[in-house]
Design an enzyme around this catalytic site. Structure first.
Site, mmCIF file in Angstrom:
data_model
loop_
_atom_site.group_PDB
_atom_site.id
_atom_site.type_symbol
_atom_site.label_atom_id
_atom_site.label_comp_id
_atom_site.label_asym_id
_atom_site.label_seq_id
_atom_site.Cartn_x
_atom_site.Cartn_y
_atom_site.Cartn_z
ATOM 1 N N ASP A 140 28.941 25.431 24.306
ATOM 2 C CA ASP A 140 29.993 24.590 24.855
ATOM 3 C C ASP A 140 29.592 24.237 26.288
ATOM 4 O OD1 ASP A 140 32.326 23.646 26.039
ATOM 5 O OD2 ASP A 140 33.605 24.990 24.868
ATOM 6 N N LYS A 156 38.563 18.944 29.346
ATOM 7 C CA LYS A 156 37.595 19.893 29.921
ATOM 8 C C LYS A 156 36.154 19.378 29.825
ATOM 9 C CE LYS A 156 37.926 24.397 29.422
ATOM 10 N NZ LYS A 156 38.046 25.664 28.655
ATOM 11 N N TYR A 172 41.649 11.334 27.145
ATOM 12 C CA TYR A 172 40.280 10.820 27.008
ATOM 13 C C TYR A 172 39.976 9.843 28.142
ATOM 14 C CZ TYR A 172 36.210 8.704 24.636
ATOM 15 O OH TYR A 172 34.953 8.257 24.305
#
Ligand code: UDP
Length: 318
Positions: free
Chosen positions: A61, A96, A150
């Site tokens: 990630d 994030k 977004y």
């Protein structure tokens, strides 16, 4: 002097665009390190690269600290949920990866003295009041709307990239990607291209949201990747639109899918989602001048190739 291969890092390498970009970079002679947490990406998209010496995959990630040994010359930050239903399901992860993930990817590029390229989006223009959209347009975004997670993450990412460029004197690029389609899209990602093709191939009704008068402009993936590759080799630092200006309404798109697939599906109407942009069309004057780029693949050809991919994927004979 030996011609040592350059190394590129692609975050989101198992995604639709990341995997096509990886293929192109390998073809151009780069070594590629692909990073993906497989949240919306799929290893299926890169399994043809398994065992190739020039490709390495790391499941990670990018919102976690990123460390890589050795030289890196280019960092492409493509990791993010990117379809409206994905970022509605994954709002915090979307925020994030656009903020913290961009910071980490920039940090990696800075530590390596690498060039950085951000995958930004036409969503930075929101529901645009200028049409077609030029890079100079600042946009019309609802920060607290459903798409805000977004849109604002990508707007923040652009601001962060420009700050690293100006403050750290880094070589950075920003591509604003407009609607793109092609093989390796996820059938269930909710976007209009896989949704309509999947419905048409299954003989299910095509779900047009609202009256279908909203417009989009669809670019075939190989054209988009070519524009992005050219941008990565340029010395331009401000955002560049890459997309196909061929604009159509969603209703006309549905009819075209029925025609190309030969499907007898009917068209039904569902409620229009909140903040769905009413129009979208890239002005690609800058990309034409700067990169000598423009789309080459016609709508019919691109859609036919995509339909072929989904038929194969679903094992539906032509
Ligand atoms: N859309 C639709 N039916 C669907 C999926 C999408 O009519 O099953 C519409 C959607 O409302 C939007 C356009 O198609 O106006 C493109 O949607 P998509 O999710 O592909 O991406 P967007 O361009 O909105 O980011």
């Amino acid at each position: 002097m030996s011609h040592k291969k350059k190394t590129a890092v692609v975050t989101g390498a198992a995604g639709f665009l990341g995997s096509h970009l990886t293929d192109r970079l390998l073809k151009e002679g780069y070594k590629v390190i692909g990073i993906d947490n497989l949240l919306t990406g799929n290893v299926h998209n890169i399994e043809h690269l398994a065992g190739k010496g020039n490709f390495k995959f790391i499941q990670q990630d990018v919102t976690e600290y990123l460390y890589l040994p050795g030289e890196v010359h280019l960092v492409f930050h493509f990791a993010s949920p990117a379809s409206p239903i994905d970022y509605l399901k994954l709002p915090i992860q979307t925020l994030k990866v656009g903020s913290i993930g961009t910071h980490h990817a920039l940090g990696l590029a800075k530590a390596k003295g690498a060039t950085f390229l951000l995958a930004s989006t036409s969503e930075t223009y929101g529901d645009p009041l200028e049409h077609p959209q030029k890079e100079t347009y600042w946009g019309n975004v609802n920060p607290i709307g459903l798409r805000g997670v977004y849109d604002e993450a990508k707007r923040f990412a652009e601001a962060m990239v420009m700050a690293y460029h100006r403050f750290h004197d880094m070589d950075t690029k920003i591509v604003r990607i407009f609607n793109t389609y092609g093989p390796r899209m996820r059938l269930e990602d909710g976007r209009v291209v896989p949704a309509f093709i999947g419905q048409a191939l299954h003989g299910e009704p095509l779900t047009v949201f609202g009256e279908g008068r909203q417009t989009r402009s669809f670019c075939f993936v190989s054209d988009l990747i070519d524009g992005i590759y050219r941008l990565s080799q340029s010395d331009y630092h401000e955002p560049v639109n890459i997309g196909n200006p061929a604009e159509m309404t969603v209703m006309d798109f549905a009819k075209a899918i029925l025609h190309i697939t030969g499907s007898k599906s009917e068209i039904v109407h569902h409620e229009l989602p909140a903040d769905d942009p009413k129009v979208r069309q890239p002005d690609i004057t800058l990309a034409r001048q700067l990169l000598g780029w423009e789309p080459q693949v016609s709508f019919e050809e691109g859609i036919s190739r995509t339909v072929e991919y989904f038929r194969d994927f679903l094992r539906i004979p032509a």
